[in-house]
Design a protein around this motif. Structure first.
Motif, PDB file in Angstrom:
ATOM      1  N   ALA A 155     -94.904 -15.347  59.833  1.00 18.43           N
ATOM      2  CA  ALA A 155     -95.710 -15.496  58.637  1.00 18.43           C
ATOM      3  C   ALA A 155     -96.072 -14.202  58.136  1.00 18.43           C
ATOM      4  O   ALA A 155     -95.958 -13.979  56.755  1.00 18.43           O
ATOM      5  CB  ALA A 155     -96.968 -16.191  59.026  1.00 18.43           C
ATOM      6  N   ASP A 156     -96.276 -13.243  59.102  1.00 16.40           N
ATOM      7  CA  ASP A 156     -96.494 -11.927  58.263  1.00 16.40           C
ATOM      8  C   ASP A 156     -95.178 -11.249  57.639  1.00 16.40           C
ATOM      9  O   ASP A 156     -95.216 -10.612  56.512  1.00 16.40           O
ATOM     10  CB  ASP A 156     -96.889 -11.035  59.485  1.00 16.40           C
ATOM     11  CG  ASP A 156     -97.232  -9.367  58.996  1.00 16.40           C
ATOM     12  OD1 ASP A 156     -98.123  -9.312  58.409  1.00 16.40           O
ATOM     13  OD2 ASP A 156     -96.462  -8.549  59.234  1.00 16.40           O
ATOM     14  N   ALA A 157     -94.129 -11.681  58.100  1.00 16.12           N
ATOM     15  CA  ALA A 157     -92.613 -11.146  57.727  1.00 16.12           C
ATOM     16  C   ALA A 157     -92.625 -11.956  56.223  1.00 16.12           C
ATOM     17  O   ALA A 157     -92.049 -11.344  55.432  1.00 16.12           O
ATOM     18  CB  ALA A 157     -91.727 -11.559  58.825  1.00 16.12           C
ATOM     19  N   VAL A 158     -92.764 -13.377  56.245  1.00 12.56           N
ATOM     20  CA  VAL A 158     -92.727 -13.809  55.155  1.00 12.56           C
ATOM     21  C   VAL A 158     -93.950 -13.253  54.069  1.00 12.56           C
ATOM     22  O   VAL A 158     -93.436 -13.301  52.696  1.00 12.56           O
ATOM     23  CB  VAL A 158     -93.258 -15.466  55.294  1.00 12.56           C
ATOM     24  CG1 VAL A 158     -93.193 -16.273  53.909  1.00 12.56           C
ATOM     25  CG2 VAL A 158     -92.319 -16.021  56.164  1.00 12.56           C
ATOM     26  N   GLY A 159     -95.100 -13.157  54.438  1.00 16.48           N
ATOM     27  CA  GLY A 159     -95.886 -12.598  53.275  1.00 16.48           C
ATOM     28  C   GLY A 159     -95.369 -11.018  53.072  1.00 16.48           C
ATOM     29  O   GLY A 159     -95.511 -10.812  51.636  1.00 16.48           O
ATOM     30  N   ARG A 160     -94.852 -10.313  53.700  1.00 17.63           N
ATOM     31  CA  ARG A 160     -94.352  -9.103  53.135  1.00 17.63           C
ATOM     32  C   ARG A 160     -92.996  -9.135  52.235  1.00 17.63           C
ATOM     33  O   ARG A 160     -92.841  -8.461  51.278  1.00 17.63           O
ATOM     34  CB  ARG A 160     -93.853  -8.095  54.566  1.00 17.63           C
ATOM     35  CG  ARG A 160     -94.790  -7.852  55.346  1.00 17.63           C
ATOM     36  CD  ARG A 160     -94.429  -6.814  56.715  1.00 17.63           C
ATOM     37  NE  ARG A 160     -95.298  -6.503  57.531  1.00 17.63           N
ATOM     38  CZ  ARG A 160     -96.268  -5.442  57.496  1.00 17.63           C
ATOM     39  NH1 ARG A 160     -96.040  -4.777  56.244  1.00 17.63           N
ATOM     40  NH2 ARG A 160     -97.214  -5.217  58.110  1.00 17.63           N
ATOM     41  N   ARG A 161     -92.440 -10.289  52.666  1.00 17.56           N
ATOM     42  CA  ARG A 161     -91.101 -10.544  51.696  1.00 17.56           C
ATOM     43  C   ARG A 161     -91.621 -11.174  50.290  1.00 17.56           C
ATOM     44  O   ARG A 161     -91.107 -10.414  49.333  1.00 17.56           O
ATOM     45  CB  ARG A 161     -90.239 -11.686  52.151  1.00 17.56           C
ATOM     46  CG  ARG A 161     -88.715 -11.445  51.496  1.00 17.56           C
ATOM     47  CD  ARG A 161     -88.255 -10.108  51.730  1.00 17.56           C
ATOM     48  NE  ARG A 161     -86.983  -9.631  50.976  1.00 17.56           N
ATOM     49  CZ  ARG A 161     -87.205  -9.238  49.555  1.00 17.56           C
ATOM     50  NH1 ARG A 161     -88.308  -9.110  49.087  1.00 17.56           N
ATOM     51  NH2 ARG A 161     -85.907  -9.104  49.023  1.00 17.56           N
ATOM     52  N   LEU A 162     -92.517 -11.805  50.174  1.00 18.32           N
ATOM     53  CA  LEU A 162     -93.217 -12.120  49.024  1.00 18.32           C
ATOM     54  C   LEU A 162     -93.768 -11.054  48.287  1.00 18.32           C
ATOM     55  O   LEU A 162     -93.539 -11.196  47.020  1.00 18.32           O
ATOM     56  CB  LEU A 162     -94.328 -13.453  49.228  1.00 18.32           C
ATOM     57  CG  LEU A 162     -93.702 -14.965  49.796  1.00 18.32           C
ATOM     58  CD1 LEU A 162     -94.858 -15.533  50.419  1.00 18.32           C
ATOM     59  CD2 LEU A 162     -92.749 -15.335  48.660  1.00 18.32           C
ATOM     60  N   ALA A 163     -94.408 -10.238  48.985  1.00 21.30           N
ATOM     61  CA  ALA A 163     -95.129  -9.162  48.459  1.00 21.30           C
ATOM     62  C   ALA A 163     -93.808  -8.170  47.658  1.00 21.30           C
ATOM     63  O   ALA A 163     -94.143  -7.736  46.537  1.00 21.30           O
ATOM     64  CB  ALA A 163     -95.928  -8.420  48.993  1.00 21.30           C
ATOM     65  N   SER A 164     -92.825  -8.096  48.438  1.00 14.40           N
ATOM     66  CA  SER A 164     -91.802  -7.211  47.962  1.00 14.40           C
ATOM     67  C   SER A 164     -90.981  -7.928  46.769  1.00 14.40           C
ATOM     68  O   SER A 164     -90.739  -7.285  45.723  1.00 14.40           O
ATOM     69  CB  SER A 164     -90.786  -7.106  48.935  1.00 14.40           C
ATOM     70  OG  SER A 164     -89.609  -6.491  48.687  1.00 14.40           O
ATOM     71  N   LEU A 165     -90.734  -9.209  46.924  1.00 12.23           N
ATOM     72  CA  LEU A 165     -90.412 -10.061  45.834  1.00 12.23           C
ATOM     73  C   LEU A 165     -91.380  -9.730  44.574  1.00 12.23           C
ATOM     74  O   LEU A 165     -90.655  -9.943  43.409  1.00 12.23           O
ATOM     75  CB  LEU A 165     -90.182 -11.421  46.232  1.00 12.23           C
ATOM     76  CG  LEU A 165     -89.467 -12.484  45.185  1.00 12.23           C
ATOM     77  CD1 LEU A 165     -88.211 -11.795  45.043  1.00 12.23           C
ATOM     78  CD2 LEU A 165     -89.590 -13.859  45.511  1.00 12.23           C
ATOM     79  N   ALA A 166     -92.389  -9.705  44.653  1.00 13.84           N
ATOM     80  CA  ALA A 166     -93.351  -9.738  43.422  1.00 13.84           C
ATOM     81  C   ALA A 166     -93.472  -8.244  42.802  1.00 13.84           C
ATOM     82  O   ALA A 166     -93.949  -8.120  41.471  1.00 13.84           O
ATOM     83  CB  ALA A 166     -94.916 -10.010  44.174  1.00 13.84           C
ATOM     84  N   GLU A 167     -92.740  -7.181  43.269  1.00 17.94           N
ATOM     85  CA  GLU A 167     -92.958  -5.899  42.836  1.00 17.94           C
ATOM     86  C   GLU A 167     -92.154  -5.967  41.495  1.00 17.94           C
ATOM     87  O   GLU A 167     -91.077  -6.386  41.429  1.00 17.94           O
ATOM     88  CB  GLU A 167     -92.395  -5.136  43.964  1.00 17.94           C
ATOM     89  CG  GLU A 167     -93.204  -4.735  45.181  1.00 17.94           C
ATOM     90  CD  GLU A 167     -92.534  -3.681  46.048  1.00 17.94           C
ATOM     91  OE1 GLU A 167     -91.365  -3.271  45.544  1.00 17.94           O
ATOM     92  OE2 GLU A 167     -92.963  -3.495  47.234  1.00 17.94           O
ATOM     93  N   GLY A 168     -92.882  -5.454  40.367  1.00 14.24           N
ATOM     94  CA  GLY A 168     -92.260  -5.234  39.135  1.00 14.24           C
ATOM     95  C   GLY A 168     -92.081  -6.707  38.458  1.00 14.24           C
ATOM     96  O   GLY A 168     -91.561  -6.790  37.442  1.00 14.24           O
ATOM     97  N   GLY A 169     -92.697  -7.793  39.069  1.00 17.93           N
ATOM     98  CA  GLY A 169     -92.773  -9.182  38.649  1.00 17.93           C
ATOM     99  C   GLY A 169     -94.097  -9.908  38.870  1.00 17.93           C
ATOM    100  O   GLY A 169     -95.053  -9.236  39.027  1.00 17.93           O
ATOM    101  N   GLN A 170     -94.129 -11.156  39.117  1.00 15.84           N
ATOM    102  CA  GLN A 170     -95.214 -11.833  39.147  1.00 15.84           C
ATOM    103  C   GLN A 170     -94.754 -13.160  40.125  1.00 15.84           C
ATOM    104  O   GLN A 170     -93.774 -13.900  39.930  1.00 15.84           O
ATOM    105  CB  GLN A 170     -95.717 -12.623  37.951  1.00 15.84           C
ATOM    106  CG  GLN A 170     -96.944 -13.184  38.250  1.00 15.84           C
ATOM    107  CD  GLN A 170     -97.782 -13.668  36.758  1.00 15.84           C
ATOM    108  OE1 GLN A 170     -96.918 -14.361  36.156  1.00 15.84           O
ATOM    109  NE2 GLN A 170     -98.886 -13.578  36.568  1.00 15.84           N
TER     110      GLN A 170
END
Length: 548
Positions: free
Chosen positions: A466-481
């Motif tokens: 779950a932590d890995a999923v959260g990190r990937r979502l945060a990375s995906l949100a960089e420069g976007g929403q």
């Protein structure tokens, strides 16, 4: 980017004003608190299909307004320009649902159809729901996903065009062959009919002319005998003889009467002149009525032949010549049909060649993109604690169509040495969620301007995963929403902005509300997600560690 969401009297929401931010926005809350209601409200203003009954109990209408801040060149602006909507860097969507079920939408304060609303919303928001991974299980959708990743719009358009030309060429050949077969079946009739019509050679207007000539000759036959008697009565044996005899007698007696008969002889002279004129006119009429009896027979025979053919071919007599041209053209088509078929066959061969070339190029692009997608998926799966999983894109031959000649299927092997197979048979629920997240990341690529919404994408996973999923979502949100509805404290802790969905009951009326959380409130909310209703100091400490 979604900046503002305002909801009035919709489902369990009385009044709600939300201001979203760039980056990762997380929404948490107890099960049943109304997180899905928030997404239903957003889907309503975007024109998505959803619940039929949306208006809050006791209200006359529900209303949702969403404001999006757009960067220059955002795809939504092109849609607005095409539809004739004015804009100044932002889009305001407003939609109202009346109690009677009527729905009305506005874009930048101008009425908009549901079609335009959906076209705009497709460029603004992409939602991945709790059951969105079901689409991964259907291979019929895999080709479309691969094409989106490959960016083969021009190749697809070339294949569609070539397929359309190929289908038209095949249809033209088939129809020509059918016409030729039908023409051969009636060849004997056509040759007889054309010969018969050519031999008679009827002309437009001939029927009327023959009919008039026939009636004149028939009339002449009836009156000529009476006219001949009348003409004879005017001649030497009739009136002319009597007048001439009387004139001689008066003229002989005139000298002895010394001018007494001058008026009489002058009158007789005038009468004789008029009689001569009448006799000459009657003679001309008789001459005109003089005809060859065989002509009447010939005229009647041709007139009746023309009318008989008109009845035979069920056309007007004046249309016989045109009908002959039609039959002659069909006969010529029969004679030249084989030559035409050869050309149509050549056209189909050329169309097949064009389609084969275009579809081959598309297949090559798909196979190349499949390799890139597999590599990209491998990179994405590793941070999601699935570094041993193997995602493979298979491009295999399929029946030709407007979409090419390929079948695409995604397969996975979740453990080393395990056989690969369809996602639905190999991957567990939590694995499917991570495969979906990884695939969406790969497909989104450098695409900008889309607000991505994930509804419980982390279900079925916990702990480090779950932590890995959260990190990937945060990375995906960089420069976007990115907006995430989650029950995972590890995912919630990665949010740049945090909202809690709450449900309350007052005066027997249930309402949902969404409140932004301060840093201290976030600690409490994450601790609740870790420990449940009884929040301990240990849970708060763990929450602070996650947030840090």
């Amino acid at each position: 980017m979604l900046t503002t969401l305002t909801i009035r009297d919709l489902l369990l929401i009385d009044r709600l004003d939300l201001e979203f931010q760039p980056g990762l926005n997380v929404l948490t809350g107890e099960t049943g608190a109304g997180k899905s209601i928030l997404l239903d409200s957003l889907g309503f203003v975007l024109g998505w299909r959803g619940r039929a009954e949306l208006v809050r109990q006791g209200a006359e209408r529900g209303e949702v307004t969403a404001v999006f801040d757009l960067a220059p060149g955002h795809p939504a602006l092109a849609v607005l320009d095409e539809a004739g909507f004015e804009h100044e860097g932002e889009v305001i969507l407003r939609r109202v649902n009346n109690r009677d079920g009527r729905k009305t939408a506005w874009i930048n304060d101008r009425r908009a159809s549901g079609e335009i609303l959906r076209r705009v919303s497709e460029t603004l928001v992409e939602l991945h729901g709790q059951h969105d991974d079901r689409g991964l299980l259907d291979p019929r959708g895999h080709r479309e996903l691969l094409d989106a990743f490959a960016g083969v719009e021009s190749e697809l358009e070339a294949v569609r065009t070539a397929w359309s030309v190929r289908q038209r060429a095949a249809r033209a050949l088939s129809e020509a062959e059918a016409r030729l077969t039908a023409a051969r079946d009636e060849e004997e009739f056509l040759r007889h009919a054309v010969g018969e019509l050519d031999q008679l050679d009827p002309q437009p207007g001939e029927d009327e002319a023959l009919d008039i000539r026939r009636r004149h000759m028939q009339a002449a036959e009836r009156v000529r005998e009476d006219l001949a008697r009348a003409h004879a009565a005017l001649g030497p044996e009739g009136a002319d003889g009597l007048l001439s005899d009387a004139y001689r007698r008066f003229d002989a007696a005139a000298p002895t009467l010394e001018g007494a008969l001058d008026d009489v002889t002058e009158a007789l002279t005038r009468a004789m002149d008029a009689l001569a004129e009448a006799e000459q006119g009657a003679a001309r009429v008789l001459e005109a009525l003089d005809y060859d009896p065989d002509e009447l027979e010939r005229t009647e025979e041709r007139l009746f032949a023309i009318r008989a053919l008109a009845r035979k071919y069920d056309v007007l007599p004046d249309d016989l010549a045109a009908h002959a041209d039609v039959l002659r053209a069909r006969l010529m088509a029969l004679d030249s049909g084989e030559r035409d078929l050869e050309q149509l066959r050549a056209d189909l061969i050329a169309a097949n060649g064009t389609y084969d070339a275009a579809s081959t190029k598309l297949s090559e692009r798909r196979r190349e993109a499949g390799g890139r997608l597999d590599a990209a998926m491998a990179r994405e799966l590793a941070p999601l604690k699935m570094e041993r999983a193997v995602f493979a894109t298979h491009v295999t031959p399929a029946e030709p169509s407007a979409l090419g000649r390929d079948m695409v299927e995604f397969t996975v092997a979740t453990n080393p040495g395990a056989p690969a197979g369809p996602l639905g048979k190999i991957a567990s629920g939590g694995e499917l969620s991570r495969f979906l997240l990884a695939l969406k990341v790969c497909l989104t690529g450098d695409e900008s301007g889309l607000t991505l919404i994930f509804d419980e994408i982390d279900r079925g996973v916990g702990g480090a995963t779950a932590d890995a999923v959260g990190r990937r979502l945060a990375s995906l949100a960089e420069g976007g929403q990115v907006l995430v509805v989650t029950h995972s404290p590890q995912v919630a802790a990665k949010g740049a902005h945090h909202w809690r969905v709450e449900k309350s009951v007052a005066d027997g009326l249930t309402t949902s509300n969404v409140v932004p959380l301060s840093e201290a409130e976030r600690v409490t909310e994450v601790a609740r997600m870790l420990a449940g209703d009884r929040i301990t100091d240990e849970a708060r400490g763990a929450a602070r560690a996650l947030l840090d």
